[in-house]
Design a protein around this motif. Structure first.
Motif, PDB file in Angstrom:
ATOM      1  N   GLY A 262       0.790  -1.232   0.000  1.00 23.03           N
ATOM      2  CA  GLY A 262       0.000   0.000   0.000  1.00 23.03           C
ATOM      3  C   GLY A 262       0.814   1.270   0.000  1.00 23.03           C
ATOM      4  O   GLY A 262       0.237   2.351   0.029  1.00 23.03           O
ATOM      5  N   SER A 263       2.160   1.200  -0.011  1.00 25.61           N
ATOM      6  CA  SER A 263       2.943   2.432  -0.034  1.00 25.61           C
ATOM      7  C   SER A 263       3.040   2.949  -1.457  1.00 25.61           C
ATOM      8  O   SER A 263       3.375   2.213  -2.372  1.00 25.61           O
ATOM      9  CB  SER A 263       4.355   2.181   0.520  1.00 25.61           C
ATOM     10  OG  SER A 263       5.101   1.418  -0.369  1.00 25.61           O
ATOM     11  N   GLY A 264       2.742   4.223  -1.673  1.00 24.86           N
ATOM     12  CA  GLY A 264       2.796   4.818  -2.999  1.00 24.86           C
ATOM     13  C   GLY A 264       1.481   4.684  -3.733  1.00 24.86           C
ATOM     14  O   GLY A 264       0.587   3.945  -3.352  1.00 24.86           O
ATOM     15  N   GLY A 265       1.391   5.396  -4.821  1.00 19.94           N
ATOM     16  CA  GLY A 265       0.175   5.365  -5.607  1.00 19.94           C
ATOM     17  C   GLY A 265       0.060   4.097  -6.422  1.00 19.94           C
ATOM     18  O   GLY A 265       1.051   3.479  -6.798  1.00 19.94           O
ATOM     19  N   ALA A 266      -1.151   3.699  -6.691  1.00 19.51           N
ATOM     20  CA  ALA A 266      -1.384   2.481  -7.461  1.00 19.51           C
ATOM     21  C   ALA A 266      -0.926   2.682  -8.894  1.00 19.51           C
ATOM     22  O   ALA A 266      -1.249   3.673  -9.534  1.00 19.51           O
ATOM     23  CB  ALA A 266      -2.871   2.120  -7.425  1.00 19.51           C
ATOM     24  N   GLY A 267      -0.151   1.724  -9.388  1.00 20.35           N
ATOM     25  CA  GLY A 267       0.312   1.773 -10.766  1.00 20.35           C
ATOM     26  C   GLY A 267       1.540   2.617 -10.981  1.00 20.35           C
ATOM     27  O   GLY A 267       2.109   2.580 -12.065  1.00 20.35           O
ATOM     28  N   ALA A 268       1.968   3.403 -10.009  1.00 19.36           N
ATOM     29  CA  ALA A 268       3.156   4.232 -10.173  1.00 19.36           C
ATOM     30  C   ALA A 268       4.411   3.391  -9.975  1.00 19.36           C
ATOM     31  O   ALA A 268       4.433   2.468  -9.166  1.00 19.36           O
ATOM     32  CB  ALA A 268       3.135   5.385  -9.176  1.00 19.36           C
ATOM     33  N   PHE A 269       5.453   3.740 -10.716  1.00 21.73           N
ATOM     34  CA  PHE A 269       6.707   3.006 -10.563  1.00 21.73           C
ATOM     35  C   PHE A 269       7.332   3.362  -9.215  1.00 21.73           C
ATOM     36  O   PHE A 269       7.453   4.542  -8.864  1.00 21.73           O
ATOM     37  CB  PHE A 269       7.668   3.367 -11.696  1.00 21.73           C
ATOM     38  CG  PHE A 269       8.937   2.579 -11.670  1.00 21.73           C
ATOM     39  CD1 PHE A 269       8.981   1.302 -12.199  1.00 21.73           C
ATOM     40  CD2 PHE A 269      10.085   3.106 -11.090  1.00 21.73           C
ATOM     41  CE1 PHE A 269      10.153   0.570 -12.170  1.00 21.73           C
ATOM     42  CE2 PHE A 269      11.255   2.377 -11.063  1.00 21.73           C
ATOM     43  CZ  PHE A 269      11.290   1.107 -11.602  1.00 21.73           C
ATOM     44  N   PRO A 270       7.767   2.363  -8.444  1.00 24.67           N
ATOM     45  CA  PRO A 270       8.277   2.633  -7.090  1.00 24.67           C
ATOM     46  C   PRO A 270       9.701   3.173  -7.114  1.00 24.67           C
ATOM     47  O   PRO A 270      10.658   2.491  -6.704  1.00 24.67           O
ATOM     48  CB  PRO A 270       8.197   1.257  -6.420  1.00 24.67           C
ATOM     49  CG  PRO A 270       8.344   0.291  -7.536  1.00 24.67           C
ATOM     50  CD  PRO A 270       7.683   0.923  -8.727  1.00 24.67           C
ATOM     51  N   VAL A 271       9.873   4.398  -7.557  1.00 26.81           N
ATOM     52  CA  VAL A 271      11.205   4.979  -7.670  1.00 26.81           C
ATOM     53  C   VAL A 271      11.857   5.104  -6.294  1.00 26.81           C
ATOM     54  O   VAL A 271      13.000   4.707  -6.082  1.00 26.81           O
ATOM     55  CB  VAL A 271      11.129   6.353  -8.371  1.00 26.81           C
ATOM     56  CG1 VAL A 271      12.507   7.011  -8.404  1.00 26.81           C
ATOM     57  CG2 VAL A 271      10.583   6.203  -9.779  1.00 26.81           C
ATOM     58  N   ARG A 272      11.114   5.665  -5.340  1.00 27.40           N
ATOM     59  CA  ARG A 272      11.690   5.893  -4.010  1.00 27.40           C
ATOM     60  C   ARG A 272      12.031   4.578  -3.326  1.00 27.40           C
ATOM     61  O   ARG A 272      13.104   4.435  -2.740  1.00 27.40           O
ATOM     62  CB  ARG A 272      10.702   6.699  -3.151  1.00 27.40           C
ATOM     63  CG  ARG A 272      11.202   6.995  -1.746  1.00 27.40           C
ATOM     64  CD  ARG A 272      10.183   7.843  -0.999  1.00 27.40           C
ATOM     65  NE  ARG A 272       8.889   7.169  -0.918  1.00 27.40           N
ATOM     66  CZ  ARG A 272       8.588   6.250   0.017  1.00 27.40           C
ATOM     67  NH1 ARG A 272       9.491   5.884   0.909  1.00 27.40           N
ATOM     68  NH2 ARG A 272       7.396   5.685   0.042  1.00 27.40           N
ATOM     69  N   GLU A 273      11.137   3.594  -3.413  1.00 24.48           N
ATOM     70  CA  GLU A 273      11.396   2.310  -2.763  1.00 24.48           C
ATOM     71  C   GLU A 273      12.604   1.598  -3.380  1.00 24.48           C
ATOM     72  O   GLU A 273      13.428   1.017  -2.668  1.00 24.48           O
ATOM     73  CB  GLU A 273      10.165   1.404  -2.876  1.00 24.48           C
ATOM     74  CG  GLU A 273       8.977   1.873  -2.062  1.00 24.48           C
ATOM     75  CD  GLU A 273       8.121   2.876  -2.825  1.00 24.48           C
ATOM     76  OE1 GLU A 273       8.584   3.365  -3.885  1.00 24.48           O
ATOM     77  OE2 GLU A 273       7.003   3.163  -2.363  1.00 24.48           O
ATOM     78  N   LEU A 274      12.727   1.673  -4.723  1.00 24.01           N
ATOM     79  CA  LEU A 274      13.864   1.038  -5.380  1.00 24.01           C
ATOM     80  C   LEU A 274      15.161   1.741  -5.009  1.00 24.01           C
ATOM     81  O   LEU A 274      16.188   1.093  -4.774  1.00 24.01           O
ATOM     82  CB  LEU A 274      13.664   1.045  -6.893  1.00 24.01           C
ATOM     83  CG  LEU A 274      14.767   0.385  -7.732  1.00 24.01           C
ATOM     84  CD1 LEU A 274      14.971  -1.068  -7.325  1.00 24.01           C
ATOM     85  CD2 LEU A 274      14.425   0.476  -9.221  1.00 24.01           C
ATOM     86  N   ALA A 275      15.137   3.075  -4.939  1.00 27.36           N
ATOM     87  CA  ALA A 275      16.337   3.822  -4.554  1.00 27.36           C
ATOM     88  C   ALA A 275      16.755   3.479  -3.133  1.00 27.36           C
ATOM     89  O   ALA A 275      17.952   3.291  -2.847  1.00 27.36           O
ATOM     90  CB  ALA A 275      16.078   5.319  -4.689  1.00 27.36           C
TER      91      ALA A 275
END
Length: 241
Positions: free
Chosen positions: A191-204
């Protein structure tokens, strides 16, 4: 009648001095041997894939305005040299493998020559392209992947002495991808981040855990040294890899 004078004894010939061959004449032959040995590592689908990855990352960042181009490139960078080494040695990669395997430069020397060729191309290219891409908060520097990439490449060679280079490269690449991407996908599904958005922050952030810090880099250096030692111990088995 006076005796005729004796003919003078011939002077002893001095031994010919063997001058060393000029360096300029020796270099082309050495260079030819090195290029022939490294040939399969610098041609074929791997090099094309490497250039496509670099061009695609630059196109996504500057053409499409995609903010996750640099994290994606850093996530892929450590396993690209692993794939290059795997696809540059063995009967499936070299049409003249049987001839090269019978030569004095076979085995460990040939593997290390082609691994050095792969690393010599991929390390500066991937690091340079990564440095040109827009940064992301929490993402490590462009050169932070170098020690991990070296450790994974040596680990694949060490494992390849047991199960073959291609299988070892697949296992190492799958292990790295799982360690980096699975926590990101789990956090995204939580549930972290918007649905369908690429998880840039989580990957970084995930890449920062594996690539940033002196302790982390020291661990990768120790792993690279251990794998290099295992490669030397298993050098006789690399001929059949």
């Amino acid at each position: 009648m006076p005796p005729s004078p004796r003919p003078a004894a011939p002077l002893p010939r001095r031994p010919a001095i063997a001058f060393p061959r000029p360096l300029a004449a020796a270099l082309p032959r050495r260079l030819t041997r090195v290029l022939w040995s490294a040939g399969p590592a610098l041609r074929g689908s791997w090099l094309i894939a490497l250039l496509v990855v670099c061009a695609g990352a630059a196109g996504l960042a500057y053409g499409a305005g995609f903010g996750g181009a640099r994290p994606l490139l850093l996530a892929l960078a450590p396993v690209l040299p692993v794939a290059g080494v795997a696809f540059s040695y063995g009967p499936y990669a070299d049409p003249m493998y049987e001839i090269s395997a019978a030569s004095p430069s076979c085995g460990l020397r040939l593997v290390l020559t082609r691994a050095a060729a792969v690393l010599g191309v991929s390390l500066p290219l991937l690091t340079g392209v990564s440095a040109l891409l827009p940064g992301t908060p929490g993402l490590p520097g462009a050169a932070a992947w170098l020690l991990p990439g070296l450790a994974l490449t040596l680990g694949a060679l060490a494992l390849g002495s047991y199960i073959g280079c291609r299988a070892a490269a697949g296992i190492v690449a799958a292990g790295w991808s799982s360690a980096v991407l699975l926590p990101v996908l789990a956090a995204r599904s939580g549930g972290s981040g918007g649905a369908g958005a690429f998880p840039v922050r989580e990957l970084a952030e995930q890449l920062g855990r594996y690539l940033s810090g002196g302790v982390t880099q020291g661990g990768w250096a120790a792993a690279a040294a251990l794998c290099a030692g295992l490669v030397l111990l298993r050098r006789d088995r690399l001929e059949a890899a």
